[in-house]
Design a protein around this motif. Structure first.
Motif, mmCIF file in Angstrom:
data_model
loop_
_atom_site.group_PDB
_atom_site.id
_atom_site.type_symbol
_atom_site.label_atom_id
_atom_site.label_comp_id
_atom_site.label_asym_id
_atom_site.label_seq_id
_atom_site.Cartn_x
_atom_site.Cartn_y
_atom_site.Cartn_z
ATOM 1 N N LEU A 182 66.753 40.235 -123.529
ATOM 2 C CA LEU A 182 67.508 39.044 -123.159
ATOM 3 C C LEU A 182 68.432 39.335 -121.978
ATOM 4 O O LEU A 182 69.321 40.173 -122.062
ATOM 5 N N GLU A 186 75.418 33.943 -118.875
ATOM 6 C CA GLU A 186 76.414 33.862 -119.940
ATOM 7 C C GLU A 186 77.024 32.471 -120.092
ATOM 8 O O GLU A 186 77.844 32.264 -120.976
ATOM 9 N N GLN A 191 73.517 30.298 -122.911
ATOM 10 C CA GLN A 191 73.524 30.816 -124.269
ATOM 11 C C GLN A 191 72.794 29.890 -125.238
ATOM 12 O O GLN A 191 72.198 30.341 -126.221
ATOM 13 N N THR A 194 69.278 30.828 -124.666
ATOM 14 C CA THR A 194 69.021 32.131 -125.286
ATOM 15 C C THR A 194 68.771 31.980 -126.777
ATOM 16 O O THR A 194 67.835 32.573 -127.331
ATOM 17 N N LYS A 195 69.591 31.181 -127.436
ATOM 18 C CA LYS A 195 69.403 30.965 -128.871
ATOM 19 C C LYS A 195 68.059 30.302 -129.154
ATOM 20 O O LYS A 195 67.345 30.683 -130.099
ATOM 21 N N LYS A 198 65.334 32.869 -128.706
ATOM 22 C CA LYS A 198 65.370 33.843 -129.813
ATOM 23 C C LYS A 198 64.714 33.265 -131.064
ATOM 24 O O LYS A 198 63.912 33.942 -131.733
ATOM 25 N N ASP A 211 71.335 41.494 -126.800
ATOM 26 C CA ASP A 211 71.635 40.445 -125.828
ATOM 27 C C ASP A 211 72.380 41.067 -124.648
ATOM 28 O O ASP A 211 73.526 41.482 -124.752
ATOM 29 N N SER A 213 72.986 39.456 -121.764
ATOM 30 C CA SER A 213 73.329 38.343 -120.876
ATOM 31 C C SER A 213 74.417 38.759 -119.888
ATOM 32 O O SER A 213 75.291 39.578 -120.202
#
Length: 404
Positions: A182, A186, A191, A194-195, A198, A211, A213
């Motif tokens: 990842l 940021e 984010q 990213t979630k 994931k 992570d 980031s």
């Protein structure tokens, strides 16, 4: 004694006529028009300086292009000719400034619609657009939280970014392996992406590293974060923020020997990144489909006009194309609703207006419906995979619900 000479009567009559003309011009709004009909302001608040300036300028170009085209074609509302005028204010990506700008555009310039290309800014503007001043938000963001706010005067333009996660994950696994690193931005938006990635990657049976980031807006040397991510020996890397820093991160990963695939969030555009780094650094990547790969009725002419306006070296992005479409839709909704100053009626008319929009304004996956919440939906959403030969392969995307 009360008689008036003939010459004086003629002077008084001429003055009265001139006064009436002046009052009519003032009532019509004036400024930027042809002198006939009303002038309607389309407001825009976006980052026009600082780190987000290139992104904000991409949006502004699309707005300028569509307003020029609409005015050339002629907009008529309730039997009256209308001239559209763009007024742009710089918010430097600051939500509070964006909200102040939007209020100013609505109050001082009587803008019935304000365009914003930033999720945080849109959330702030949603707090004020149906209170003292009513205006429609033309929202350029893929954050589903915008629709979850249940704001009755919001039109969301791009697809919900969560729609991409499953297909991005499956495509990257097909061309790489099951271990993901990842390296997204940021920011709050980064984010959220990213979630989503994931969750989709795990559901597909993949493994996820730490992570790593990074703040794409302030970091300029990406060697350290990239090295840390590669130490986990990933098969794929999730990246994304603005196109320029995303391209530099991918370039750095290739320099350090990464051979796997990239999952690129929708803020970064593969063809725009190819102006920053060699396309070899971008191959084996899944991301959003470039505007040039669309086959809508107006795409070719749009690309030609864009090159004439912005230059052959500048890449047309979805920020430009989708906002071009968005204002064309709103202008047609004004015509259908018979009003330029009632945002509620304009919003209600969008569904009826969609099939009435001229083909020339359909350039980037034109929507065929708007949800009750206010989200424009393209029935044939596609992403892309940039293969080892540097060719784009379209990837069908199933859109997910905006509900929580």
């Amino acid at each position: 004694m009360n008689s008036v000479s003939q010459s004086r009567r003629r002077r008084l009559s001429a003055a009265a006529v001139l006064g009436a003309i002046a009052l009519t011009a003032t009532a019509c709004g004036g400024g930027g028009g042809s002198g006939e009909g009303d002038t309607v302001v389309i407001g825009y608040t976006g980052p026009l300086s600082g780190g987000g300036a290139a992104y904000g300028e991409n949006v502004k170009i699309g707005l300028e292009m569509v307003i020029d085209d609409l005015n050339a074609d002629g907009v008529e509302v309730d039997g009256n000719p209308v001239t559209l005028e763009l007024k742009s204010l710089d918010d430097k990506y600051a939500p509070s400034t964006a909200a102040s700008n939007a209020q100013r555009l609505a109050d001082q310039d009587k803008a019935p619609v304000v365009v914003s290309p930033n999720a945080g800014a849109i959330k702030a503007i949603q707090q004020i657009n149906s209170g003292r001043s009513n205006f429609l938000i033309s929202a350029y963001t893929s954050d589903p939280a915008i629709m979850q706010a249940d704001n009755p005067l919001t039109m969301m333009i791009p697809p919900n970014f969560e729609s991409y996660a499953d297909e991005f994950s499956e495509t990257a696994m097909e061309h790489g392996g099951k271990k993901l690193a990842l390296l997204g931005t940021e920011s709050e938006y980064g984010q959220q992406w990213t979630k989503s990635i994931k969750d989709a990657w795990s559901e597909a049976g993949g493994k996820i590293g730490g992570d790593n980031s990074v703040d794409y807006a302030t970091v300029s040397d990406f060697a350290g974060p990239v090295s840390k991510a590669l130490s986990e020996k990933p098969d794929a890397i999730f990246v994304g923020g603005p196109s320029q820093p995303t391209a530099l991160i991918m370039e750095e990963a290739r320099k350090q020997g990464f051979k796997g695939s990239f999952l690129v969030m929708d803020q970064a555009k593969l063809d725009e990144m190819a102006t920053v780094t060699k396309i070899d650094n971008l191959k084996n990547s899944v991301g959003v489909l470039p505007v040039s790969e669309y086959e809508d009725p107006g795409t070719k002419d749009f690309l030609k006009k864009f090159a004439e306006k912005a230059g052959e070296k500048k890449v047309p992005t979805s920020e430009t194309a989708l906002n071009y479409q968005g204002i064309a839709i709103i202008a047609k909704a004004m015509e259908v609703a018979g009003t330029t100053d009632d945002p509620e009626k304009i919003r209600e008319a969008i569904g009826e207006a969609l099939p009435e929009v001229d083909d020339k304004y359909k350039v980037n996956g034109f929507p065929d419906e708007i949800t009750e919440q206010g989200h424009l939906l393209n029935p044939n959403l596609e992403a892309t995979f940039l293969d080892e030969d540097g060719k784009y392969t379209k990837v069908p995307i199933e859109q997910v619900s905006d509900d929580k």
